[in-house]
Design an enzyme around this catalytic site. Sequence first.
Site, short mmCIF file in Angstrom:
data_model
loop_
_atom_site.label_atom_id
_atom_site.label_comp_id
_atom_site.label_asym_id
_atom_site.label_seq_id
_atom_site.Cartn_x
_atom_site.Cartn_y
_atom_site.Cartn_z
N ALA A 1 7.41 -2.57 -10.16
CA ALA A 1 6.75 -1.92 -11.42
C ALA A 1 5.45 -1.58 -11.44
O ALA A 1 4.82 -2.24 -10.61
CB ALA A 1 7.27 -2.69 -12.65
N GLY A 46 10.39 -4.67 -9.03
CA GLY A 46 10.99 -3.49 -9.73
C GLY A 46 11.74 -2.72 -8.53
O GLY A 46 13.09 -2.15 -8.69
N GLU A 81 14.71 -4.59 -7.47
CA GLU A 81 15.87 -4.54 -8.40
C GLU A 81 16.48 -3.21 -8.45
O GLU A 81 17.51 -3.13 -8.70
CB GLU A 81 14.95 -4.95 -9.71
CG GLU A 81 14.53 -6.40 -9.55
CD GLU A 81 13.59 -6.50 -10.88
OE1 GLU A 81 12.55 -5.99 -10.91
OE2 GLU A 81 13.95 -7.52 -11.72
N GLU A 133 6.93 -11.11 -8.76
CA GLU A 133 6.36 -11.13 -10.06
C GLU A 133 5.70 -12.71 -10.49
O GLU A 133 4.80 -12.70 -11.22
CB GLU A 133 7.44 -10.98 -10.87
CG GLU A 133 8.04 -9.54 -10.94
CD GLU A 133 9.37 -9.46 -10.13
OE1 GLU A 133 9.66 -10.29 -9.26
OE2 GLU A 133 10.07 -8.33 -10.17
N1 CAA Z 1 1.71 -1.32 -9.12
C1 CAA Z 1 0.78 -0.62 -9.05
N2 CAA Z 1 0.00 0.02 -7.92
C2 CAA Z 1 0.42 -0.57 -6.73
C3 CAA Z 1 1.57 -1.58 -6.64
C4 CAA Z 1 2.45 -1.75 -7.79
N3 CAA Z 1 3.36 -2.63 -7.92
N4 CAA Z 1 1.82 -1.91 -5.48
C5 CAA Z 1 0.77 -1.25 -4.75
N5 CAA Z 1 0.10 -0.51 -5.45
C6 CAA Z 1 -0.98 0.28 -5.14
C7 CAA Z 1 -2.12 -0.65 -4.78
O1 CAA Z 1 -3.08 -0.83 -5.84
C8 CAA Z 1 -3.17 0.35 -3.83
O2 CAA Z 1 -3.74 1.34 -4.69
P1 CAA Z 1 -5.36 1.53 -4.58
O3 CAA Z 1 -5.60 1.81 -3.35
O4 CAA Z 1 -5.71 2.49 -5.42
O5 CAA Z 1 -5.73 0.09 -5.04
C9 CAA Z 1 -1.91 1.14 -3.14
O6 CAA Z 1 -0.76 0.94 -3.96
C10 CAA Z 1 -1.75 0.56 -1.71
O7 CAA Z 1 -1.60 -0.79 -1.79
P2 CAA Z 1 -2.27 -2.10 -1.13
O8 CAA Z 1 -3.64 -1.39 -0.73
O9 CAA Z 1 -2.14 -3.20 -1.78
O10 CAA Z 1 -1.35 -2.02 0.22
P3 CAA Z 1 -1.01 -3.20 1.13
O11 CAA Z 1 -0.32 -2.57 2.34
O12 CAA Z 1 -2.26 -3.93 1.55
O13 CAA Z 1 -0.21 -4.33 0.57
C11 CAA Z 1 1.83 -4.84 -0.66
C12 CAA Z 1 1.13 -3.80 0.15
C13 CAA Z 1 2.03 -6.04 -0.08
C14 CAA Z 1 3.20 -4.10 -1.41
C15 CAA Z 1 0.83 -4.81 -2.01
O14 CAA Z 1 0.39 -3.53 -2.37
C16 CAA Z 1 1.57 -5.52 -3.17
O15 CAA Z 1 1.53 -6.67 -3.25
N6 CAA Z 1 1.80 -4.90 -4.19
C17 CAA Z 1 2.55 -5.25 -5.48
C18 CAA Z 1 3.88 -6.03 -5.36
C19 CAA Z 1 4.28 -6.54 -6.63
O16 CAA Z 1 3.66 -7.51 -7.10
N7 CAA Z 1 5.27 -6.26 -7.02
C20 CAA Z 1 6.02 -6.65 -8.56
C21 CAA Z 1 5.38 -5.67 -9.65
S1 CAA Z 1 6.09 -6.32 -11.13
C22 CAA Z 1 7.69 -6.06 -11.38
O17 CAA Z 1 8.03 -5.06 -10.65
C23 CAA Z 1 8.14 -6.60 -12.71
C24 CAA Z 1 9.58 -6.34 -12.62
O18 CAA Z 1 10.48 -6.86 -12.19
C25 CAA Z 1 10.24 -4.88 -13.14
#
Ligand code: CAA
Length: 258
Positions: free
Chosen positions: A65, A109, A112, A132
């Site tokens: 998400a 998400g 999911e 999460e």
């Molecule tokens: N939401 C918003 N933006 C996101 C995102 C997310 N879930 N995941 C990645 N991005 C964005 C980053 O912020 C970044 O944008 P900027 O360049 O503007 O900062 C861009 O995508 C590229 O990401 P990274 O620079 O972080 O890329 P990376 O290769 O270094 O890392 C990753 C990749 C490990 C996937 C890392 O991006 C990450 O950990 N993302 C979040 C994963 C996460 O926590 N997901 C769960 C979300 S909560 C949820 O999903 C609730 C639910 O159950 C419904």
Amino acid sequence: MAYETLIVEVENHVALIKLNRPEALNALNSVLLSELAQALKIAEKNDKVRCIVLTGSEKAFAAGADIKEMADKTFVEMFSSDFFGAECKSLLANRKPVIAAVAGYALGGGCELAMMCDFIIAADTAKFGQPEINLGVIAGMGGSQRLTRFVGKSKSMDMHLTGRFMDAEEAERSGLVSRLVPAKKLMEEAMSAAQKIAEKSLLATKAAKEAVDRSYETTLSEGLLFERRLFHSLFATEDQKEGMAAFQEKREAQFRDK
Ligand code: CAA
């Protein structure tokens, strides 16, 4: 139809829906979720579409998400709008088969969403996770329930409590994905599976999907009865007569969804 966050193509009875927010690793923001619900509804209504493939990019199916969109929300906003509620219901309401073709990250998400599809074909680059917990929250689109049913309590707890990622091999070993293929072959494999499904009777396909889905919702004896009655009901279709005649006449069946 033009979308801001999706690319949709229909070819040979298969609708290919590609999540397209490369700048955010296909994070599921409200625009994307509502466009996805719309695209799925259109595909369901389109008589030319007999199977749907949902995919992302080489780097990410979806990284979860959209954290930036959610970060400042309050409990009252989340609860009042039943955040994710309508979107999940609408994604699950689709009666045509949906295959998830996953490469790269399928996190939160994203994992999911893949699990809401009927089955998952994974590239060897796929990484699944419910991280999460690292954000001070828990899964909100079904992860705690669906991942547990896919891989069992121990592995699901491990994933939800530590936030660790599962690679594609572990995902296949654990029953989360149905097939594991080299990344270069992912779309070929997914489209060929979709094509195979598209050749069947859509009546039988929908019945099969309903029967398997029912196994998650009911007792064994009720599920067996539900399956048997659906099986009986298919004898009212022309496709059953055609399928069984074609077998006996040693030819390919020509299904007409009747
Ligand atoms: N939401 C918003 N933006 C996101 C995102 C997310 N879930 N995941 C990645 N991005 C964005 C980053 O912020 C970044 O944008 P900027 O360049 O503007 O900062 C861009 O995508 C590229 O990401 P990274 O620079 O972080 O890329 P990376 O290769 O270094 O890392 C990753 C990749 C490990 C996937 C890392 O991006 C990450 O950990 N993302 C979040 C994963 C996460 O926590 N997901 C769960 C979300 S909560 C949820 O999903 C609730 C639910 O159950 C419904």
